[in-house]
Scaffold this active site. Structure first.
Site, PDB file in Angstrom:
ATOM      1  N   CYS A   1       0.869  -1.186   0.000  1.00  0.00           N
ATOM      2  CA  CYS A   1       0.000   0.000   0.000  1.00  0.00           C
ATOM      3  C   CYS A   1       0.901   1.230   0.000  1.00  0.00           C
ATOM      4  O   CYS A   1       2.082   1.132  -0.345  1.00  0.00           O
ATOM      5  CB  CYS A   1      -0.958  -0.024   1.186  1.00  0.00           C
ATOM      6  SG  CYS A   1      -0.152  -0.026   2.804  1.00  0.00           S
TER       7      CYS A   1
ATOM      8  N   ASN B   1       2.411   1.411   4.275  1.00  0.00           N
ATOM      9  CA  ASN B   1       2.751   0.124   4.927  1.00  0.00           C
ATOM     10  C   ASN B   1       2.479   0.161   6.437  1.00  0.00           C
ATOM     11  O   ASN B   1       3.210  -0.432   7.227  1.00  0.00           O
ATOM     12  CB  ASN B   1       4.202  -0.293   4.634  1.00  0.00           C
ATOM     13  CG  ASN B   1       4.548  -1.726   5.040  1.00  0.00           C
ATOM     14  OD1 ASN B   1       5.688  -2.020   5.378  1.00  0.00           O
ATOM     15  ND2 ASN B   1       3.581  -2.621   5.034  1.00  0.00           N
TER      16      ASN B   1
ATOM     17  N   CYS C   1      -1.277   0.558   7.377  1.00  0.00           N
ATOM     18  CA  CYS C   1      -2.706   0.228   7.544  1.00  0.00           C
ATOM     19  C   CYS C   1      -3.118  -0.985   6.699  1.00  0.00           C
ATOM     20  O   CYS C   1      -3.323  -2.082   7.219  1.00  0.00           O
ATOM     21  CB  CYS C   1      -3.585   1.427   7.190  1.00  0.00           C
ATOM     22  SG  CYS C   1      -3.239   2.917   8.152  1.00  0.00           S
ATOM     23  N   ARG C   2      -3.237  -0.793   5.384  1.00  0.00           N
ATOM     24  CA  ARG C   2      -3.840  -1.825   4.545  1.00  0.00           C
ATOM     25  C   ARG C   2      -2.927  -3.023   4.300  1.00  0.00           C
ATOM     26  O   ARG C   2      -3.351  -4.173   4.469  1.00  0.00           O
ATOM     27  CB  ARG C   2      -4.280  -1.214   3.196  1.00  0.00           C
ATOM     28  CG  ARG C   2      -5.439  -0.246   3.338  1.00  0.00           C
ATOM     29  CD  ARG C   2      -5.628   0.596   2.096  1.00  0.00           C
ATOM     30  NE  ARG C   2      -4.511   1.513   1.897  1.00  0.00           N
ATOM     31  CZ  ARG C   2      -4.336   2.289   0.847  1.00  0.00           C
ATOM     32  NH1 ARG C   2      -5.223   2.244  -0.139  1.00  0.00           N
ATOM     33  NH2 ARG C   2      -3.308   3.108   0.767  1.00  0.00           N
ATOM     34  N   SER C   3      -1.668  -2.764   3.906  1.00  0.00           N
ATOM     35  CA  SER C   3      -0.809  -3.924   3.590  1.00  0.00           C
ATOM     36  C   SER C   3      -0.416  -4.733   4.832  1.00  0.00           C
ATOM     37  O   SER C   3      -0.335  -5.969   4.729  1.00  0.00           O
ATOM     38  CB  SER C   3       0.410  -3.527   2.741  1.00  0.00           C
ATOM     39  OG  SER C   3       1.212  -2.588   3.391  1.00  0.00           O
TER      40      SER C   3
ATOM     41  N   ASP D   1      -8.331   3.830   1.376  1.00  0.00           N
ATOM     42  CA  ASP D   1      -7.336   4.259   2.360  1.00  0.00           C
ATOM     43  C   ASP D   1      -8.058   4.715   3.635  1.00  0.00           C
ATOM     44  O   ASP D   1      -8.817   5.679   3.612  1.00  0.00           O
ATOM     45  CB  ASP D   1      -6.547   5.420   1.732  1.00  0.00           C
ATOM     46  CG  ASP D   1      -5.487   5.975   2.657  1.00  0.00           C
ATOM     47  OD1 ASP D   1      -5.443   5.567   3.837  1.00  0.00           O
ATOM     48  OD2 ASP D   1      -4.700   6.814   2.190  1.00  0.00           O
TER      49      ASP D   1
HETATM   50  P1  4NP Z   1      -1.752   2.716   4.171  1.00  0.00           P
HETATM   51  O1  4NP Z   1      -2.410   4.058   4.786  1.00  0.00           O
HETATM   52  O2  4NP Z   1      -1.225   3.106   2.809  1.00  0.00           O
HETATM   53  O3  4NP Z   1      -2.883   1.779   4.124  1.00  0.00           O
HETATM   54  O4  4NP Z   1      -0.631   2.307   5.128  1.00  0.00           O
HETATM   55  C1  4NP Z   1      -1.755   5.283   4.838  1.00  0.00           C
HETATM   56  C2  4NP Z   1      -0.800   5.517   5.800  1.00  0.00           C
HETATM   57  C3  4NP Z   1      -0.199   6.751   5.886  1.00  0.00           C
HETATM   58  C4  4NP Z   1      -0.534   7.754   4.987  1.00  0.00           C
HETATM   59  C5  4NP Z   1      -1.490   7.515   4.022  1.00  0.00           C
HETATM   60  C6  4NP Z   1      -2.105   6.272   3.937  1.00  0.00           C
HETATM   61  N1  4NP Z   1       0.084   9.020   5.103  1.00  0.00           N
HETATM   62  O5  4NP Z   1      -0.374   9.966   4.380  1.00  0.00           O
HETATM   63  O6  4NP Z   1       1.030   9.204   5.885  1.00  0.00           O
END
Ligand code: 4NP
Length: 175
Positions: free
Chosen positions: A25, A28, A30-32, A142
């Protein structure tokens, strides 16, 4: 959503040559990590831990070294799944190492394809929701800036899709 994309060429999955999957994602955190934790949990539950290697990574390095987001962890734990990852950025050499590179959304997929050097590497990149029987727009939303319900939604999508992916891979396991 286009019809289900086929998996990259399947091969026998053995203890000597485990099937390697990395979930990717943006951050790294939340989703992954949820994908990694859910898939590892399914594999362990079925006793196939020696047949797979599961990892996760981000297209960005923004959260390098961080554990999974606390909301992601608490939602996963409420479903009996532990998220143990530390964030790292996806690297070009991951294209060689992994059999399957699972992108959470179209932006992740686009960034991975831009980094891929060969057609073989591009073929390894798939959207997770290709395996979801209700794929909607094909993306795992997201959840980062939203509330707990968004994280629960991510967990449900990821769990449904990982179960379907695992069912596709199971016939390849040769004990
Ligand atoms: P992820 O979520 O891609 O599922 O880990 C996010 C984590 C952090 C951010 C965006 C999405 N960020 O903008 O820092």
């Amino acid at each position: 959503m286009s019809p289900l994309q086929s998996l990259p060429p399947l091969r026998p999955i053995t203890e000597e040559n485990p099937y390697k999957i990395v979930f990717v994602c943006l951050g790294n955190i939340c989703r992954s990590p949820t994908g990694e934790g859910v898939m590892q949990h399914l594999i362990n539950e079925n006793g196939f831990q020696n047949y797979f290697e599961i990892d996760s990574a981000g297209t960005s390095a923004w959260h390098e070294g961080e554990p999974a987001n606390s909301k992601s962890r608490s939602v996963a734990e409420s479903h009996g799944v532990k998220l143990l990852s530390r964030a790292r950025q996806f690297e070009k050499r991951d294209f060689e190492h992994f059999d399957l590179i699972i992108a959470m959304d179209l932006e992740n997929k686009k960034n991975l394809l831009a980094l891929a050097g060969t057609e073989d590497h591009k073929e390894k990149v798939q959207l997770l929701r290709n395996y979801d029987d209700t794929p909607e727009d094909g993306q795992v939303p997201d959840p980062y800036y939203g509330g707990l319900s968004g994280f629960e939604n991510v967990f449900q999508i990821v769990q449904r899709s990982c179960k379907a992916l695992f069912e596709k891979l199971k016939p390849q396991i040769s004990p």
